[in-house]
Structures are given as C-alpha cells and as structure tokens.
Design a protein around this motif. Sequence first.
Motif, short mmCIF file in Angstrom:
data_model
loop_
_atom_site.label_atom_id
_atom_site.label_comp_id
_atom_site.label_asym_id
_atom_site.label_seq_id
_atom_site.Cartn_x
_atom_site.Cartn_y
_atom_site.Cartn_z
N ASN A 1 48.15 41.20 46.12
CA ASN A 1 47.65 41.74 44.86
C ASN A 1 47.34 40.64 43.86
O ASN A 1 46.46 40.76 43.04
CB ASN A 1 48.69 42.69 44.25
CG ASN A 1 48.56 44.06 44.86
OD1 ASN A 1 47.64 44.30 45.65
ND2 ASN A 1 49.48 44.94 44.52
N GLN B 1 44.03 40.35 41.90
CA GLN B 1 44.03 40.31 40.44
C GLN B 1 43.13 39.17 39.96
O GLN B 1 42.37 39.32 39.02
CB GLN B 1 45.45 40.01 39.97
CG GLN B 1 45.88 40.84 38.81
CD GLN B 1 47.38 40.70 38.64
OE1 GLN B 1 48.13 40.67 39.60
NE2 GLN B 1 47.81 40.59 37.42
N ASP C 1 44.41 44.10 36.27
CA ASP C 1 45.69 44.44 36.86
C ASP C 1 45.51 45.66 37.78
O ASP C 1 45.02 46.70 37.33
CB ASP C 1 46.65 44.75 35.70
CG ASP C 1 48.04 45.13 36.19
OD1 ASP C 1 48.14 45.64 37.33
OD2 ASP C 1 48.98 44.93 35.43
N SER D 1 47.45 47.94 38.92
CA SER D 1 48.07 49.22 38.54
C SER D 1 47.29 49.85 37.37
O SER D 1 47.16 51.07 37.28
CB SER D 1 49.53 49.04 38.17
OG SER D 1 49.63 48.18 37.08
N LYS E 1 44.12 51.48 38.85
CA LYS E 1 44.45 52.79 39.45
C LYS E 1 44.58 53.85 38.34
O LYS E 1 44.04 54.96 38.44
CB LYS E 1 45.76 52.63 40.24
CG LYS E 1 46.35 53.90 40.79
CD LYS E 1 45.60 54.36 42.02
CE LYS E 1 46.10 55.72 42.49
NZ LYS E 1 45.08 56.59 43.02
N ALA E 2 45.28 53.48 37.27
CA ALA E 2 45.45 54.42 36.15
C ALA E 2 44.10 54.75 35.51
O ALA E 2 43.84 55.89 35.12
CB ALA E 2 46.40 53.83 35.11
N GLN F 1 41.13 45.50 48.98
CA GLN F 1 42.01 46.46 48.27
C GLN F 1 41.23 47.75 48.02
O GLN F 1 40.04 47.70 47.67
CB GLN F 1 42.44 45.89 46.92
CG GLN F 1 43.12 44.54 46.99
CD GLN F 1 44.47 44.60 47.66
OE1 GLN F 1 45.24 45.51 47.42
NE2 GLN F 1 44.73 43.64 48.52
N TYR G 1 41.10 51.45 45.96
CA TYR G 1 41.58 52.30 44.85
C TYR G 1 40.79 53.60 44.93
O TYR G 1 39.56 53.57 44.97
CB TYR G 1 41.29 51.61 43.50
CG TYR G 1 41.93 50.25 43.37
CD1 TYR G 1 43.19 50.11 42.81
CD2 TYR G 1 41.27 49.11 43.84
CE1 TYR G 1 43.79 48.86 42.71
CE2 TYR G 1 41.86 47.87 43.74
CZ TYR G 1 43.12 47.74 43.17
OH TYR G 1 43.70 46.51 43.08
N GLU H 1 46.96 52.50 29.41
CA GLU H 1 48.39 52.53 29.12
C GLU H 1 48.80 53.87 28.49
O GLU H 1 49.89 54.38 28.72
CB GLU H 1 48.76 51.38 28.19
CG GLU H 1 49.06 50.11 29.02
CD GLU H 1 48.81 48.82 28.25
OE1 GLU H 1 48.62 48.90 27.01
OE2 GLU H 1 48.80 47.77 28.88
#
Length: 337
Positions: free
Chosen positions: A3, A7, A13, A15, A18-19, A61, A63, A335
Amino acid sequence: MTNQANQGDLEIDPSLLKAFLNELHSQYKPLREGAVANYIPELAKVNPDLFSICIVTVDGQVYKVGDYEQLFTIQSISKVFAYGLALEDHGLDYVLTRVGVEPTGDAFNAIILDEQSKRPYNPMVNAGAIATTSLIKGSGPTERLNRMLDMFRGYIGRDVFVDILAFTSERSTGHRNRAMAHLMLNFGMIDRNIEEALDLYFQQCAVMVNCQDLAVMAATLANKGVNPITNKQAVDKRYIKDILSVMYTCGMYNFAGEWAYKIGLPAKSGICGGIIAVVPHKMGIGVFSPLLDVRGNSVRGVKVCEELSQRLGLHLFECQGKGENKQSDYKENAENY
Ligand code: GLN
C-alpha cells in the motif's frame, strides 16, 4: 506492491480513496435522470438501478463499490480495444487511410463520412468502428472472432464470451449500422463482406464484462499496455499514445469537448452505461450505470468521473500544486463520511 508504494503512485491514502468511492456511490445512487438504451431490444431489459464504481491502479490495487460483479455488454467501449488490434494488425499509416481521427461533433450513430477522404471520421463512432473492425485479420469469421476474444482476454485477464441474445438482438435490428456499412462499401472503405464485418462488430459490442473488468482494461491502457493484475502485455505499447489520443478527442462522442475541458482524461462510454477513463501511469476508472443522457453517456458515470477528476486533481492539464488542488476537499469529505 505494498500500500505504501500505491500511496506513492497515487499520492492518495488508500483508505480515504475507498471512503471517497463509497461516498460518491451513496451521493449518486438516488439520481434517476436519464433513460436506458432501448433501440437494441435486449438492452432495454437492464435494471436501471445498477450502479458501480471501480478503480484499479497500475500496481494492481483494486477499489470497488456497488454492483461491480454485474455483467453487461461492453458495447462501444469495445471500439477502443478493437482499434488497438487493427493498429497491431496493420500499423497506424494504413489504418489512417481507412479511418480518420477527427471528432465529429455529431451523434455516435450519425451516417456521415468525411467529404474529402470518404473515410469515417474516427474509430470511436459507429461508422469508424465498423470500418476498424473490418480490418481485423483472420482466415475467416471464426478466426477473426477468436482473435478479437483473445485480445479482450488479455485486457481483462480472464475468459470472456459473447452474449448471444444481445448479439442477435442487435444483428436483427441494426439497420442503421448496416446502412453505414453499405455507404462505406460504396466508397471503398470496407472491402470485406459487410455482413461478416457487421457480425464481428455486433459480437465485439456484445462481449460481457463487469465494472471491475472495465477498470482493469483502463488500467492496462494506463500501464503501457500491461494488465496490472496478470502482468501480461495486452497491446503493443507503441500504440498506446494513438489509442489514448483518439479516446481523449473522440471517446465521449458529441460531449468529447466538454469532457476534455472539465474532466481532462482519455475516456470511452458505451450505451450499456459503462464509462472507462484512463489516468496515464496511475490508474484506470470504470463506472457502470445504465441510465443515459441524450448523447448516450451514462448520467451517473459522467458525474462520478467529474467528481473524481476534480477532487483528486486528475485532469491531465492540472497545474495546481498537490496541496492546492481539490484533494483537500476530498479528504475533508471522506473523513466526514
Ligand atoms: N452496439 C451499439 C451500436 O452500434 C454500440 C453503440 C454505443 O455503445 N454507443 O449502436
């Protein structure tokens, strides 16, 4: 690849990415604008609620969010890959004698040829795609179809097949495409038996893919023609710049200019509701949602790509520094999600 390496490539990032995809999916899922394609009877049966987004990076990767395993027919997105095969079979100079590289500003199914040269305008609209497909080499229809399917297998990294119902549905109703083929036969832009050329074109349009496949195919183009999952070369890297250039200027039909302006990535859409977008040397994006706008582009697909491009700063001509682009908005939003 770790990762960490990923990155570094994306400067994002994982994560948060993905969010962000989850957030985009939730944001646009309620959007019900547009209509499914119905001029090919079999396509009218698709569930309009289906919606998926997938990103595959050049280091493999993945997603994904939504209905990313749902199969559908690739339709016009196939034109990109058939063009690559025609270039490999004949080289750019010869292919250019049969198919131009000028955007039309007209609908994808317009019955027009260049006044002077009598060539179809470009390989991303139907006339140009039929001429391109007629160039695929092979000793007969079966060998040509097998070569086409092998080419798709390289990009997708698994076995592929033609949806026979979609193929026969288009073959029995595709009179407009047949009219174009006759016009091109008249001007010597197609020499082969046009029914055979049309069959191969309808078969390539009826190849079944899912949203993750679209992203892997786009990532292969982003990765100098090497499939980032299988690490196999799917297309000769010398043709990547030709393929991406024509996607950039012509891939979104009569929306290509606005797309280039706002989103700034080589892309291709299909009336299945799929869109691929290529971020060279970084990643491939696939979106699937069958509700289309009047130009035949997926409504949710365009919106999602616009947000991805703006908020991740993906436009090819983006000049703002890393801290200045909209990634900061994206981080805040992701976030909060
Ligand atoms: N098979 C379709 C056709 O030829 C493909 C068009 C598209 O996806 N825009 O009409």
